[in-house]
Design a protein around this motif. Structure first.
Motif, PDB file in Angstrom:
ATOM      1  N   ARG A  38       0.839  -1.206   0.000  1.00 42.93           N
ATOM      2  CA  ARG A  38       0.000   0.000   0.000  1.00 42.93           C
ATOM      3  C   ARG A  38       0.876   1.259   0.000  1.00 42.93           C
ATOM      4  NH1 ARG A  38      -1.912   3.060   4.052  1.00 42.93           N
ATOM      5  NH2 ARG A  38      -3.814   4.230   3.666  1.00 42.93           N
ATOM      6  N   GLU A  39       1.956   1.247   0.771  1.00 40.71           N
ATOM      7  CA  GLU A  39       2.818   2.422   0.862  1.00 40.71           C
ATOM      8  C   GLU A  39       3.650   2.624  -0.406  1.00 40.71           C
ATOM      9  OE1 GLU A  39       2.283   0.436   3.373  1.00 40.71           O
ATOM     10  OE2 GLU A  39       1.372   1.857   4.771  1.00 40.71           O
ATOM     11  N   VAL A  40       4.038   1.541  -1.043  1.00 39.11           N
ATOM     12  CA  VAL A  40       4.839   1.682  -2.276  1.00 39.11           C
ATOM     13  C   VAL A  40       3.905   2.059  -3.432  1.00 39.11           C
ATOM     14  CG1 VAL A  40       6.326   0.486  -3.939  1.00 39.11           C
ATOM     15  CG2 VAL A  40       6.696   0.202  -1.473  1.00 39.11           C
ATOM     16  N   GLY A  41       2.819   1.324  -3.595  1.00 38.67           N
ATOM     17  CA  GLY A  41       1.754   1.777  -4.481  1.00 38.67           C
ATOM     18  C   GLY A  41       2.104   1.858  -5.950  1.00 38.67           C
ATOM     19  N   PRO A  45       9.411   1.312 -10.507  1.00 33.62           N
ATOM     20  CA  PRO A  45       9.874   2.693 -10.284  1.00 33.62           C
ATOM     21  C   PRO A  45       9.522   3.562 -11.485  1.00 33.62           C
ATOM     22  CG  PRO A  45      11.644   1.081  -9.912  1.00 33.62           C
ATOM     23  CD  PRO A  45      10.519   0.336 -10.554  1.00 33.62           C
ATOM     24  N   SER A  46       9.453   4.860 -11.283  1.00 31.53           N
ATOM     25  CA  SER A  46       9.169   5.790 -12.380  1.00 31.53           C
ATOM     26  C   SER A  46      10.295   5.745 -13.419  1.00 31.53           C
ATOM     27  CB  SER A  46       9.051   7.213 -11.841  1.00 31.53           C
ATOM     28  OG  SER A  46       7.957   7.306 -10.970  1.00 31.53           O
ATOM     29  N   SER A  47       9.944   6.146 -14.641  1.00 30.66           N
ATOM     30  CA  SER A  47      10.977   6.258 -15.685  1.00 30.66           C
ATOM     31  C   SER A  47      11.727   7.580 -15.510  1.00 30.66           C
ATOM     32  CB  SER A  47      10.323   6.239 -17.064  1.00 30.66           C
ATOM     33  OG  SER A  47       9.592   7.431 -17.276  1.00 30.66           O
ATOM     34  N   LEU A  69       9.435  13.854  -1.639  1.00 31.65           N
ATOM     35  CA  LEU A  69       8.708  12.969  -0.708  1.00 31.65           C
ATOM     36  C   LEU A  69       8.460  11.624  -1.383  1.00 31.65           C
ATOM     37  CD1 LEU A  69       6.036  15.525   0.602  1.00 31.65           C
ATOM     38  CD2 LEU A  69       8.260  14.968   1.614  1.00 31.65           C
ATOM     39  N   GLY A  70       8.846  10.537  -0.729  1.00 34.40           N
ATOM     40  CA  GLY A  70       8.662   9.203  -1.311  1.00 34.40           C
ATOM     41  C   GLY A  70       9.670   8.968  -2.422  1.00 34.40           C
ATOM     42  N   ALA A  71      10.946   9.017  -2.070  1.00 35.05           N
ATOM     43  CA  ALA A  71      12.015   8.977  -3.088  1.00 35.05           C
ATOM     44  C   ALA A  71      12.230   7.580  -3.668  1.00 35.05           C
ATOM     45  CB  ALA A  71      13.319   9.502  -2.489  1.00 35.05           C
ATOM     46  N   PHE A  93      12.843  12.460   1.413  1.00 37.76           N
ATOM     47  CA  PHE A  93      12.206  11.615   2.424  1.00 37.76           C
ATOM     48  C   PHE A  93      11.850  10.260   1.828  1.00 37.76           C
ATOM     49  CE2 PHE A  93      11.092  14.264   6.133  1.00 37.76           C
ATOM     50  CZ  PHE A  93      11.574  15.483   5.674  1.00 37.76           C
ATOM     51  N   GLU A  94      12.187   9.208   2.561  1.00 38.33           N
ATOM     52  CA  GLU A  94      11.773   7.863   2.170  1.00 38.33           C
ATOM     53  C   GLU A  94      11.557   7.054   3.438  1.00 38.33           C
ATOM     54  OE1 GLU A  94      10.660   6.031  -0.469  1.00 38.33           O
ATOM     55  OE2 GLU A  94      10.467   4.599   1.148  1.00 38.33           O
ATOM     56  N   ARG A  95      10.336   6.570   3.603  1.00 38.11           N
ATOM     57  CA  ARG A  95       9.980   5.899   4.850  1.00 38.11           C
ATOM     58  C   ARG A  95      10.575   4.503   4.973  1.00 38.11           C
ATOM     59  NH1 ARG A  95       3.790   5.828   6.627  1.00 38.11           N
ATOM     60  NH2 ARG A  95       3.539   4.346   4.953  1.00 38.11           N
ATOM     61  N   ASP A 115      12.304   8.796   7.129  1.00 37.65           N
ATOM     62  CA  ASP A 115      11.195   9.076   8.041  1.00 37.65           C
ATOM     63  C   ASP A 115       9.936   9.334   7.211  1.00 37.65           C
ATOM     64  OD1 ASP A 115       9.814   9.486  10.374  1.00 37.65           O
ATOM     65  OD2 ASP A 115      10.839  11.332  10.934  1.00 37.65           O
ATOM     66  N   ASP A 116       8.830   9.443   7.949  1.00 37.13           N
ATOM     67  CA  ASP A 116       7.539   9.700   7.322  1.00 37.13           C
ATOM     68  C   ASP A 116       7.463  11.153   6.845  1.00 37.13           C
ATOM     69  OD1 ASP A 116       4.657  10.239   7.040  1.00 37.13           O
ATOM     70  OD2 ASP A 116       4.433   8.268   7.980  1.00 37.13           O
ATOM     71  N   ALA A 117       6.904  11.336   5.658  1.00 34.18           N
ATOM     72  CA  ALA A 117       6.764  12.685   5.095  1.00 34.18           C
ATOM     73  C   ALA A 117       5.930  13.589   5.993  1.00 34.18           C
ATOM     74  CB  ALA A 117       6.122  12.585   3.710  1.00 34.18           C
ATOM     75  N   ARG A 118       5.116  13.003   6.860  1.00 41.56           N
ATOM     76  CA  ARG A 118       4.305  13.830   7.761  1.00 41.56           C
ATOM     77  C   ARG A 118       5.172  14.642   8.700  1.00 41.56           C
ATOM     78  NH1 ARG A 118       1.800   9.184   7.045  1.00 41.56           N
ATOM     79  NH2 ARG A 118      -0.385   9.155   6.454  1.00 41.56           N
ATOM     80  N   CYS A 137       6.981  15.098  -5.459  1.00 41.09           N
ATOM     81  CA  CYS A 137       6.381  14.071  -4.612  1.00 41.09           C
ATOM     82  C   CYS A 137       6.066  12.782  -5.383  1.00 41.09           C
ATOM     83  CB  CYS A 137       5.112  14.651  -4.000  1.00 41.09           C
ATOM     84  SG  CYS A 137       4.278  13.514  -2.939  1.00 41.09           S
ATOM     85  N   GLY A 138       6.499  11.651  -4.823  1.00 39.12           N
ATOM     86  CA  GLY A 138       6.202  10.349  -5.417  1.00 39.12           C
ATOM     87  C   GLY A 138       5.324   9.507  -4.519  1.00 39.12           C
ATOM     88  N   LEU A 139       4.654  10.135  -3.574  1.00 39.72           N
ATOM     89  CA  LEU A 139       3.808   9.354  -2.650  1.00 39.72           C
ATOM     90  C   LEU A 139       2.617   8.754  -3.412  1.00 39.72           C
ATOM     91  CD1 LEU A 139       3.699  11.761   0.448  1.00 39.72           C
ATOM     92  CD2 LEU A 139       5.138   9.740   0.113  1.00 39.72           C
TER      93      LEU A 139
HETATM   94  C1  LIG Z   1       5.205   4.991  -5.863  1.00 40.22           C
HETATM   95  S1  LIG Z   1       6.723   4.828  -4.944  1.00 40.22           S
HETATM   96  C2  LIG Z   1       7.608   6.124  -5.805  1.00 40.22           C
HETATM   97  C3  LIG Z   1       9.095   5.965  -5.730  1.00 40.22           C
HETATM   98  C4  LIG Z   1       9.872   6.933  -6.626  1.00 40.22           C
HETATM   99  N1  LIG Z   1       9.626   8.318  -6.273  1.00 40.22           N
HETATM  100  C5  LIG Z   1       9.520   6.716  -8.074  1.00 40.22           C
HETATM  101  O1  LIG Z   1       8.799   7.560  -8.637  1.00 40.22           O
HETATM  102  O2  LIG Z   1       9.949   5.699  -8.634  1.00 40.22           O
HETATM  103  C6  LIG Z   1       6.237   5.571  -3.388  1.00 40.22           C
HETATM  104  C7  LIG Z   1       7.347   5.671  -2.354  1.00 40.22           C
HETATM  105  O3  LIG Z   1       6.866   6.469  -1.278  1.00 40.22           O
HETATM  106  C8  LIG Z   1       7.279   5.893  -0.046  1.00 40.22           C
HETATM  107  N2  LIG Z   1       6.323   6.353   0.985  1.00 40.22           N
HETATM  108  C9  LIG Z   1       5.007   6.001   1.112  1.00 40.22           C
HETATM  109  N3  LIG Z   1       4.448   6.662   2.121  1.00 40.22           N
HETATM  110  C10 LIG Z   1       5.409   7.469   2.643  1.00 40.22           C
HETATM  111  C11 LIG Z   1       5.437   8.426   3.712  1.00 40.22           C
HETATM  112  N4  LIG Z   1       4.340   8.672   4.437  1.00 40.22           N
HETATM  113  N5  LIG Z   1       6.589   9.071   3.972  1.00 40.22           N
HETATM  114  C12 LIG Z   1       7.707   8.838   3.231  1.00 40.22           C
HETATM  115  N6  LIG Z   1       7.754   7.945   2.213  1.00 40.22           N
HETATM  116  C13 LIG Z   1       6.617   7.270   1.922  1.00 40.22           C
HETATM  117  C14 LIG Z   1       7.248   4.396  -0.302  1.00 40.22           C
HETATM  118  O4  LIG Z   1       8.069   3.682   0.598  1.00 40.22           O
HETATM  119  C15 LIG Z   1       7.743   4.334  -1.759  1.00 40.22           C
HETATM  120  O5  LIG Z   1       9.140   4.181  -1.818  1.00 40.22           O
END
Ligand SMILES: C[S@@+](CC[C@H](N)C(=O)[O-])C[C@H]1O[C@@H](n2cnc3c(N)ncnc32)[C@H](O)[C@@H]1O
Length: 219
Positions: A38-41, A45-47, A69-71, A93-95, A115-118, A137-139
């Motif tokens: 759910r968190e990776v979603g 990875p992006s291109s 955010l969400g690297a 940030f990367e959780r 840590d969490d982006a929050r 942001c990549g969340l």
């Molecule tokens: C869809 S992936 C995107 C990764 C990268 N940015 C890309 O585009 O390939 C989402 C990333 O956000 C991270 N993530 C999800 N929730 C998060 C949060 N609350 N704080 C920090 N990172 C978070 C996940 O661990 C995951 O690595």
């Protein structure tokens, strides 16, 4: 200069978007996906093409403060690195702890925060920073509840300067789904200007980006 050599920026005729992405990065991404789907979603990875689209809003000035955010495995991070001034400040940030560790290994110029982006504001304050110029942001917004979306967008709009820019992406095939529509509405409630871009087809799956300006900060 920081190096992010694990990711390339070329394509095969078949359209694979991660030509030079190391097997190590892909393995780490797959492991993270299994740990927390759910968190990776995302299924990949992006291109680098999507990364460049997102990084296009990053200022080139020496005094810029840039946040990602969400690297993840660092594809977008590397594109931001290519664009920004080496003198600028860049926090990523990367959780997921394993992904964060890999980001630290790959990138010397980026302040990687596992840590969490929050907790964005807390980490800015610890560095004596109050406002951010650009948030990339990549969340996985479509996986977040309405409340989670609202909480995170509140954190983001409170730290963005009046001239600040927020950008993120959404998968084109899922735009009609309720959480994606909810996210689009939440953006409109938090920013005066929300510009969806045309789809980046050279991404798997194809994705649009949103470029958001003029945060409407709520008390
Ligand atoms: C869809 S992936 C995107 C990764 C990268 N940015 C890309 O585009 O390939 C989402 C990333 O956000 C991270 N993530 C999800 N929730 C998060 C949060 N609350 N704080 C920090 N990172 C978070 C996940 O661990 C995951 O690595």
């Amino acid at each position: 200069m920081p190096s992010m050599a694990a990711h390339g920026d070329k394509w095969t005729a078949g359209g694979c978007h991660t030509v030079f992405m190391s097997g190590r990065s892909l393995l780490l991404f797959a492991q993270a996906l299994l740990r927390a789907p759910r968190e990776v979603g995302a299924i990949a990875p992006s291109s680098s093409v999507l990364g460049d689209r997102l990084a296009a809003v990053v200022p080139r000035s020496d005094d810029a403060v840039i946040v990602e955010l969400g690297a993840g495995t660092g594809v977008v991070t590397a594109r931001i690195e290519r664009r920004r001034s080496p003198q600028s400040t860049f926090l990523a940030f990367e959780r997921d702890p394993q992904l964060a560790m890999e980001l630290k290994r790959q990138s010397s110029g980026v302040q990687v925060i596992a840590d969490d982006a929050r907790r964005l504001r807390l980490h800015l304050e610890q560095r004596g920073l109050t406002t951010v110029d650009t948030i990339v942001c990549g969340l996985p917004w479509a996986n977040f509840s309405d409340q989670e979306q609202s909480e995170l967008l509140g954190v983001i709009t409170r730290v963005l300067g009046a001239e600040g820019v927020f950008t993120t992406f959404a998968y084109a095939h899922a735009l009609a789904l309720p959480q994606a529509r909810q996210f689009r509405a939440a953006l409109a409630a938090r920013f005066d200007e929300v510009l969806p871009t045309r789809a980046v087809l050279r991404n798997f799956p194809p994705a649009i980006t949103y470029v958001c300006r003029t945060p409407l900060v709520r008390p």
